[in-house]
Scaffold this motif. Sequence first.
Motif, PDB file in Angstrom:
ATOM      1  N   GLY A  75       0.823  -1.217   0.000  1.00 26.29           N
ATOM      2  CA  GLY A  75       0.000   0.000   0.000  1.00 26.29           C
ATOM      3  C   GLY A  75       0.849   1.256   0.000  1.00 26.29           C
TER       4      GLY A  75
ATOM      5  N   TRP B 148     -10.607  -9.121   4.993  1.00 25.11           N
ATOM      6  CA  TRP B 148     -10.832  -8.239   3.854  1.00 25.11           C
ATOM      7  C   TRP B 148     -11.007  -6.781   4.252  1.00 25.11           C
ATOM      8  CZ3 TRP B 148     -15.236  -5.322   2.461  1.00 25.11           C
ATOM      9  CH2 TRP B 148     -15.076  -4.649   1.229  1.00 25.11           C
TER      10      TRP B 148
ATOM     11  N   LYS C 236      -9.652 -12.944  -1.976  1.00 29.18           N
ATOM     12  CA  LYS C 236     -10.220 -13.217  -0.656  1.00 29.18           C
ATOM     13  C   LYS C 236     -11.537 -13.986  -0.777  1.00 29.18           C
ATOM     14  CE  LYS C 236     -10.170 -12.986   3.777  1.00 29.18           C
ATOM     15  NZ  LYS C 236      -9.154 -13.749   4.531  1.00 29.18           N
TER      16      LYS C 236
ATOM     17  N   PHE D 176      -4.743  -0.693   3.808  1.00 29.12           N
ATOM     18  CA  PHE D 176      -4.054  -0.487   2.538  1.00 29.12           C
ATOM     19  C   PHE D 176      -4.344   0.909   2.007  1.00 29.12           C
ATOM     20  CE2 PHE D 176      -3.582  -0.657  -2.037  1.00 29.12           C
ATOM     21  CZ  PHE D 176      -2.526  -1.519  -2.275  1.00 29.12           C
ATOM     22  N   GLY D 177      -5.620   1.274   1.955  1.00 28.24           N
ATOM     23  CA  GLY D 177      -6.003   2.595   1.456  1.00 28.24           C
ATOM     24  C   GLY D 177      -5.473   3.716   2.324  1.00 28.24           C
TER      25      GLY D 177
ATOM     26  N   PHE E 236      -7.394  -8.125  -4.587  1.00 24.59           N
ATOM     27  CA  PHE E 236      -7.402  -8.650  -3.227  1.00 24.59           C
ATOM     28  C   PHE E 236      -8.796  -9.143  -2.849  1.00 24.59           C
ATOM     29  CE2 PHE E 236      -7.964  -7.526   1.394  1.00 24.59           C
ATOM     30  CZ  PHE E 236      -7.348  -8.665   1.882  1.00 24.59           C
ATOM     31  N   ALA E 237      -9.821  -8.363  -3.188  1.00 24.25           N
ATOM     32  CA  ALA E 237     -11.195  -8.770  -2.881  1.00 24.25           C
ATOM     33  C   ALA E 237     -11.556 -10.069  -3.587  1.00 24.25           C
ATOM     34  CB  ALA E 237     -12.169  -7.658  -3.283  1.00 24.25           C
TER      35      ALA E 237
ATOM     36  N   LEU F 272      -6.768  -3.439  -4.973  1.00 22.97           N
ATOM     37  CA  LEU F 272      -7.833  -3.707  -4.010  1.00 22.97           C
ATOM     38  C   LEU F 272      -8.880  -4.652  -4.594  1.00 22.97           C
ATOM     39  CD1 LEU F 272      -8.266  -0.175  -2.398  1.00 22.97           C
ATOM     40  CD2 LEU F 272      -7.352  -2.238  -1.319  1.00 22.97           C
TER      41      LEU F 272
ATOM     42  N   SER G 241      -8.161  -3.948   3.667  1.00 15.66           N
ATOM     43  CA  SER G 241      -8.433  -2.976   2.604  1.00 15.66           C
ATOM     44  C   SER G 241      -8.382  -1.552   3.135  1.00 15.66           C
ATOM     45  CB  SER G 241      -9.802  -3.256   1.974  1.00 15.66           C
ATOM     46  OG  SER G 241      -9.820  -4.516   1.363  1.00 15.66           O
TER      47      SER G 241
END
Length: 408
Positions: A164, A202, A192, A209-210, A188-189, A185, A206
Amino acid sequence: MLERLEQRPLLLAVLIGIAAQLLFTIGLGRPSILNFDEVHYVTAARVLLELSHIANPEHPLLGKSLIALGMLIFGDNPIGWRALSTLAGSATVVGVYAFTHSLTHATRPALFAALFAMLNQMVFVQARIGMLDGFMGAFLVWGGVLFTRAMTSRHAWPLFLGSGALFGAAVAVKWAAIPWVAFALAAFALLKRRGAVPHLSWLPASLAFGAIALAVYFASFAPAFFYAQDPMTLARLIPFQVEMWSLQTQVLAAHSYQSSWWSWPLMVRPMWYFYEPDQGAVRGVLLVGNPAILWGGLVAVLACWWAGVRHRAGVPLTAAILWTFSLAIWAIIPKSLGFFYYYYVSAIILCVVLAIAFHYWRETVKQRDEWFLVLAIALFAYFYPTLAALPLANARGFERWIWLPGWA
């Protein structure tokens, strides 16, 4: 020798990095004057060193800060303007090696991907100029390395947060990296949802990361708070992003080197970054991809799509999706003008696609990856005088390298 090195991937990565750094550094002082968009970014870096006022406000500060750091270390000269770009180029080559190794878990395709990146020509030229794209590419590649490692590691959290931070750094160089944050992202979703990432939750991951990507991005504006004239303030930081958006999306006058995104894979309109007398000779710098890699890479993209769709091969499909997304971005980004150098990240991904295609179809192609590498080396040597600003025979010396009408 190669088989022995394949058993020591870390040593191989170091050797690749050293080779890339030597290749990118030799003759770095050519040309001795500002080269293409250095007129914008080196000028902005000079202003940044003085902390006098805002310059080049359409882009964030991190890339210009890195150019300024090189000038602070080596002086306001061609070496200072470009030194950190060479490091970014070498980091990109090693990152391509690490990323391909993460995907394939094999050293040979990782090595070939790195060698293709070193011979890419676009990487070579961007590693020897004080522009932003080389820094953005390096941060994106290494963000991808940490991301892929995080998906399977027991130490997923530090790797994922590091990813990130690197994606945030890429955005802090150029906004063109923003779609890659969304892509990471989304990937990743999806992973997951398929149960492929057991060590990360998740929503918390997330959000983290953001948050770290945003923190790195906004931290890059720190020097602006110390400008002597009209310094940045916390209250102005968000409205300034709106000002940047308006500058990024403004309608610009037509340019002789402009080109459309769909033409970049075909290399219809490369760019002469430099062509004029310098240091007692006519010299040129042509941003053109290695034809073997850029045109051959398109065949590899099709092969990877075929393997992914027909054979359900995950690694080739991933490589094909990455390249396709990298190009599709430019069909959506609201830019009034496009230029061939926007294809830089896509050209890097092609090196990965090529190596993965050769690896996946290895029983069919046998050792032809080695012959392909020889061709790439030969073409790199052929174009080298116009990549490294070597002296040309005369004012019309460029004609030797003009393969298509749009290359002139």
